[in-house]
Scaffold this motif. Structure first.
Motif, short mmCIF file in Angstrom:
data_model
loop_
_atom_site.label_atom_id
_atom_site.label_comp_id
_atom_site.label_asym_id
_atom_site.label_seq_id
_atom_site.Cartn_x
_atom_site.Cartn_y
_atom_site.Cartn_z
N VAL A 169 -1.52 -8.85 -4.65
CA VAL A 169 -2.30 -7.69 -4.24
C VAL A 169 -3.22 -7.20 -5.35
O VAL A 169 -4.17 -6.47 -5.10
CB VAL A 169 -1.40 -6.53 -3.76
CG1 VAL A 169 -0.61 -6.95 -2.54
CG2 VAL A 169 -0.47 -6.07 -4.88
N ASN A 170 -2.92 -7.59 -6.58
CA ASN A 170 -3.76 -7.22 -7.73
C ASN A 170 -4.19 -8.50 -8.45
O ASN A 170 -3.71 -8.80 -9.55
CB ASN A 170 -2.99 -6.29 -8.68
CG ASN A 170 -3.88 -5.70 -9.73
OD1 ASN A 170 -5.09 -5.62 -9.57
ND2 ASN A 170 -3.28 -5.28 -10.84
N ASP A 211 -2.16 -10.26 0.24
CA ASP A 211 -3.37 -9.52 -0.11
C ASP A 211 -3.17 -8.02 -0.01
O ASP A 211 -2.31 -7.53 0.72
CB ASP A 211 -4.52 -9.91 0.83
CG ASP A 211 -4.90 -11.37 0.73
OD1 ASP A 211 -5.08 -11.84 -0.41
OD2 ASP A 211 -5.02 -12.02 1.79
N SER A 212 -4.01 -7.29 -0.71
CA SER A 212 -4.15 -5.86 -0.49
C SER A 212 -5.25 -5.64 0.53
O SER A 212 -6.40 -6.04 0.32
CB SER A 212 -4.53 -5.16 -1.80
OG SER A 212 -5.07 -3.88 -1.55
N ARG A 268 -8.14 -3.71 -0.94
CA ARG A 268 -8.97 -4.48 -1.87
C ARG A 268 -9.89 -5.42 -1.11
O ARG A 268 -11.06 -5.60 -1.47
CB ARG A 268 -8.09 -5.27 -2.84
CG ARG A 268 -8.89 -6.05 -3.88
CD ARG A 268 -7.98 -6.86 -4.80
NE ARG A 268 -7.10 -6.00 -5.57
CZ ARG A 268 -7.46 -5.37 -6.69
NH1 ARG A 268 -8.70 -5.50 -7.14
NH2 ARG A 268 -6.59 -4.62 -7.34
N ARG A 312 -6.98 -4.22 7.36
CA ARG A 312 -5.90 -3.53 8.07
C ARG A 312 -6.43 -2.98 9.38
O ARG A 312 -7.65 -2.86 9.56
CB ARG A 312 -5.32 -2.40 7.21
CG ARG A 312 -6.33 -1.32 6.81
CD ARG A 312 -5.74 -0.37 5.80
NE ARG A 312 -5.47 -1.04 4.53
CZ ARG A 312 -4.82 -0.46 3.53
NH1 ARG A 312 -4.37 0.77 3.65
NH2 ARG A 312 -4.61 -1.12 2.41
N GLU A 343 7.32 -3.12 -1.48
CA GLU A 343 6.09 -3.90 -1.51
C GLU A 343 4.92 -3.08 -1.01
O GLU A 343 3.82 -3.14 -1.55
CB GLU A 343 6.26 -5.17 -0.68
CG GLU A 343 7.20 -6.18 -1.30
CD GLU A 343 7.33 -7.43 -0.48
OE1 GLU A 343 6.92 -7.41 0.70
OE2 GLU A 343 7.84 -8.43 -1.01
N GLU A 351 1.59 -1.98 -3.21
CA GLU A 351 0.21 -2.25 -2.80
C GLU A 351 -0.61 -0.97 -2.85
O GLU A 351 -1.75 -0.93 -3.32
CB GLU A 351 0.17 -2.83 -1.39
CG GLU A 351 -1.26 -3.04 -0.89
CD GLU A 351 -1.30 -3.55 0.52
OE1 GLU A 351 -2.27 -3.22 1.24
OE2 GLU A 351 -0.40 -4.29 0.91
N GLY A 354 -1.63 -0.21 -6.22
CA GLY A 354 -2.39 -1.26 -6.88
C GLY A 354 -1.62 -1.96 -7.96
O GLY A 354 -2.21 -2.49 -8.92
#
Length: 411
Positions: free
Chosen positions: A53-54, A87-88, A91, A109, A403, A407, A410
């Motif tokens: 995610v980062n 993934d984020s 982001r 999302r 988790e 996210e 970050g």
């Protein structure tokens, strides 16, 4: 209309601590060449674009440089990408206004309107043909977290929420499309019956709602472009519901996968052809063992020597069966590898008699054990019995919360 379906790039991934940026760069250069050669109307990237995610800056640069170069070469190309569980979502969506100028749509999302109505408008992306006419619609479904699919409803379980999202989005797409326009769904999910790579694919939903049924995508949907499972495969034997698979092996357990992207053609609103485009492997992967130490040493000594070029040597995993501890195990392996054309990234060992025959088929280091497996082992060691279903569900809910919070921060 034609499109290329790909997924699970995992940009920024390392292999037991070793950087893989060269391999990702080579894949993206190859993919750009395929776009130029085949001239598809759209490119669909079905999630897990990044490995975390980062992601590192270099991984992000790889993605955005590829998008810019693809737009320069094919100005009419529509690119649609969704967030996966790695993934984020935030982001992925952050540079959205800029990417739309490059005909690129990033959906991270889902969101809801008043009265718990799905905001389907942002999930329906028009796909254009070479004349600039709308030839189809992409129903973009990023990885759906349990907290998102209920739309604020209390007491609604995960599967009911999943069905609600799919039904509303498909209904909206059917109402919006014109005759002859194809419906193409893109989703990042674990579908029932899918073959999983135990080494590198995590469980992505909690409890027993892990695998989703193919019935979520009824016949009006001409093609379903899936991401998450790294092995290319059909779902429920249906040609139209496909995992493209990852473009490169993400663990040694995937070295024999037929890595590819898919070139998908439509005749009006009907699927007409699916063609596999094999991805060349920029760096080879070698797995030696599982075998006794003497046999392993013999195989290592038989590896070819380093030639004139020492860059991008194959990755090597060594798996050894031992009768007793070998304090100098690494030293003996490294001596056997002196001057060989490979890069040792992992040594895995097990002792004879410690595991049953069936269990010995899987040889895992701590870096390859999922949190769920680690929890189950710790529970059994503490209490003498495997955890029951309630304990597993409670742990999965706790893990999902951690988790999701990570996210959001970050981290």
């Amino acid at each position: 209309m034609r499109l290329i379906h790909t997924s699970d790039w995992h940009l920024g991934q390392t292999l037991h601590g070793q950087d893989r940026d060269y391999e990702h760069a080579q894949f993206l250069a190859w993919l750009l060449d395929q776009l130029i050669v085949h001239q598809p109307d759209a490119l669909l990237i079905a999630g897990d674009i990044f490995d975390t995610v980062n992601p590192p800056l270099k991984a992000q640069e790889r993605l955005y440089d590829f998008i810019v170069r693809a737009h320069e070469k094919l100005p009419q190309l529509d690119i649609v990408m969704i967030a996966g569980n790695h993934d984020s979502g935030g982001r992925i969506e952050l540079p959205g206004p800029l990417m739309r100028r490059l005909n690129t749509h990033a959906i991270g999302r889902i969101s809801w309107l008043a009265d718990h109505q799905l905001d389907h408008g942002r999930l329906l992306v028009p796909l254009h043909d070479a004349r600039g006419q709308v030839a189809g619609w992409c129903l973009a479904l990023p990885f759906l977290r349990p907290a998102e699919v209920t739309g604020g409803e209390t007491g609604e379980d995960y599967m009911a929420g999943i069905r609600h999202v799919h039904q509303h989005l498909i209904a909206a797409a059917e109402a919006q499309r014109q005759p002859g326009q194809a419906l193409i769904a893109m989703s990042h999910a674990h579908m029932a019956g899918g073959a999983v790579s135990e080494d590198s694919e995590r469980n992505i939903v909690i409890g027993n709602a892990e695998a989703l049924p193919a019935s979520l995508f009824p016949e009006p949907v001409a093609y379903v472009a899936l991401g998450h499972l790294h092995k290319p495969q059909k779902v429920a034997g249906q040609e139209r519901i496909r995992y493209s698979g990852s473009p490169l092996p993400l663990s040694f357990g995937e070295i024999n996968y037929p890595h590819q992207v898919l070139l998908v053609s439509f005749d009006g609103d009907q699927l007409s052809r699916i063609e596999s485009l094999p991805v060349p492997r920029a760096v080879a992967m070698i797995r030696i063992g599982r075998a006794p130490l003497a046999e392993v040493i013999s195989q290592l000594e038989a590896l070819p020597p380093v030639g004139l070029f020492t860059e991008n040597l194959p990755w090597l995993e060594v798996r050894v069966q031992l009768d007793e501890p070998q304090p100098d195990l690494r030293q003996r392996i490294e001596v056997a590898l002196a001057g060989k054309a490979c890069r040792l990234v992992r040594i895995a060992s097990e002792y004879a008699g410690k595991r049953g025959e069936a269990d010995s088929e899987v040889l895992l280091g701590l870096d390859q054990i999922t949190p769920q497996e680690l929890f189950a082992r710790a529970w059994e060691e503490q209490f003498g019995n495997p955890p029951d279903e309630q304990a597993l569900d409670d742990f999965a809910s706790l893990l999902q919360s951690v988790e999701f919070a990570s996210e959001g921060d970050g981290k």
